[in-house]
Scaffold this active site. Structure first.
Site, PDB file in Angstrom:
ATOM      1  N   GLY A   1       0.723  -1.459   0.180  1.00 35.83           N
ATOM      2  CA  GLY A   1       0.019   0.018  -0.244  1.00 35.83           C
ATOM      3  C   GLY A   1       0.833   1.603   0.306  1.00 35.83           C
TER       4      GLY A   1
ATOM      5  N   GLU B   1       3.846   4.690   5.527  1.00 38.10           N
ATOM      6  CA  GLU B   1       3.052   3.707   5.583  1.00 38.10           C
ATOM      7  C   GLU B   1       1.814   4.268   4.758  1.00 38.10           C
ATOM      8  OE1 GLU B   1       1.231   1.339   5.883  1.00 38.10           O
ATOM      9  OE2 GLU B   1       1.189  -0.069   7.373  1.00 38.10           O
ATOM     10  N   ASP B   2       1.267   3.249   3.926  1.00 38.98           N
ATOM     11  CA  ASP B   2      -0.621   4.078   3.625  1.00 38.98           C
ATOM     12  C   ASP B   2      -1.146   4.806   4.058  1.00 38.98           C
ATOM     13  OD1 ASP B   2      -0.546   1.746   4.234  1.00 38.98           O
ATOM     14  OD2 ASP B   2      -1.960   0.606   2.163  1.00 38.98           O
TER      15      ASP B   2
ATOM     16  N   ASP C   1      -4.734   2.325  10.849  1.00 38.17           N
ATOM     17  CA  ASP C   1      -5.765   2.341  11.452  1.00 38.17           C
ATOM     18  C   ASP C   1      -5.863   1.427  12.674  1.00 38.17           C
ATOM     19  OD1 ASP C   1      -8.832   1.863  10.589  1.00 38.17           O
ATOM     20  OD2 ASP C   1      -8.058  -0.218   9.348  1.00 38.17           O
TER      21      ASP C   1
ATOM     22  N   LYS D   1      -6.505   7.051  10.549  1.00 40.31           N
ATOM     23  CA  LYS D   1      -7.683   7.239  11.299  1.00 40.31           C
ATOM     24  C   LYS D   1      -8.438   7.350  12.171  1.00 40.31           C
ATOM     25  CE  LYS D   1      -9.379   3.602   7.229  1.00 40.31           C
ATOM     26  NZ  LYS D   1     -10.238   3.117   6.793  1.00 40.31           N
TER      27      LYS D   1
ATOM     28  N   PHE E   1     -13.563   3.341   4.552  1.00 35.25           N
ATOM     29  CA  PHE E   1     -13.178   2.216   3.547  1.00 35.25           C
ATOM     30  C   PHE E   1     -12.823   2.961   2.376  1.00 35.25           C
ATOM     31  CE2 PHE E   1     -12.842  -1.768   1.400  1.00 35.25           C
ATOM     32  CZ  PHE E   1     -11.853  -2.395   1.922  1.00 35.25           C
TER      33      PHE E   1
ATOM     34  N   ARG F   1      -4.912   0.240  -7.011  1.00 34.12           N
ATOM     35  CA  ARG F   1      -4.189   0.742  -6.405  1.00 34.12           C
ATOM     36  C   ARG F   1      -3.362   2.044  -7.254  1.00 34.12           C
ATOM     37  NH1 ARG F   1      -1.927  -2.152  -2.089  1.00 34.12           N
ATOM     38  NH2 ARG F   1      -2.291  -4.283  -2.176  1.00 34.12           N
TER      39      ARG F   1
END
Ligand code: IMP
Ligand code: MG
Length: 188
Positions: A49, A105-106, A109, A137, A158, A171
């Site tokens: 990601g 990181e993407d 969460d 998030k 999401f 992606r």
């Protein structure tokens, strides 16, 4: 494998358009360049990601640096939830002992993925270890994690595009979109 529907059919809204993403990544690159001036920086991208973010971010970093990659997956995780444990699918190719490491990181969460990766990398004795995530998030957090650089703080929706996948597709989209959960059911 049947192909996925066109992304337009699964998109509820564009959350972060391309120009907004790129502008913010430019700011992050400038900030990282200032913070790491005179230090031998190593960026570690968590696959898959984080790859789009990494490639744009490093073009915005003006100080010398190297990159490496690591692939991890969560045990028993579907598209919308993670378990506590992380498996290393591909480890780094270099020794990080004594290096100034910035994890890229993407999205953070639950925080479980990055917490496990940080614990592992810390045990290898880096000179410093920080985290840069494109998206955060915070409402979904299960494990508290220190984040040093954040692109955007978002609600617990999401999302997909710009490195983040929908069942491994899309992606490549240059923006972050919100998934229309009436039209797309993530795998359980
Ligand atoms: P965490 O361990 O719950 O923090 O999850 C982090 C990983 O879950 C990310 O690196 C993503 O691969 C994935 N993930 C979390 N939220 C989303 C999302 O909204 N869309 C796509 N992937 C996500
Ligand atoms: Mg990821």
């Amino acid at each position: 494998m049947p192909l996925p529907p066109p992304y337009q059919d699964l998109l509820a809204e564009i959350l972060i358009p391309e120009d907004t993403l790129q502008k913010r990544i430019g700011e992050l690159g400038a900030q990282i360049s200032r913070d790491y001036t005179g230090q031998d920086l190593l960026l570690i991208c968590i696959l898959r990601g984080g790859v789009m973010f990494l490639t744009d971010l490093i073009r915005a970093i003006e100080t010398p640096h190297s990159i490496d990659f690591m692939a991890v997956s969560s045990y028993g995780a579907g598209a919308r939830q993670t378990s506590g444990q992380v498996r290393i699918n591909m480890d780094l190719s270099i020794d990080i002992a004594g290096r100034h490491v910035l994890l890229v990181e993407d999205i953070v969460d639950s925080g479980n993925t990055i917490a496990s990766v940080l614990k592992l990398l810390q045990s290898r004795g880096p000179a410093s270890l920080r985290v840069c995530t494109l998206l955060d998030k915070p409402a979904a957090r299960q494990t508290p994690v220190p984040i040093d650089y954040t692109g955007f703080t978002i609600e617990s929706k999401f999302v997909f595009g710009y490195g983040l996948d929908l069942d491994e597709y899309y992606r490549n989209l240059p923006f972050i979109g919100v998934v229309d959960l009436e039209k797309y059911q993530p795998p359980k």
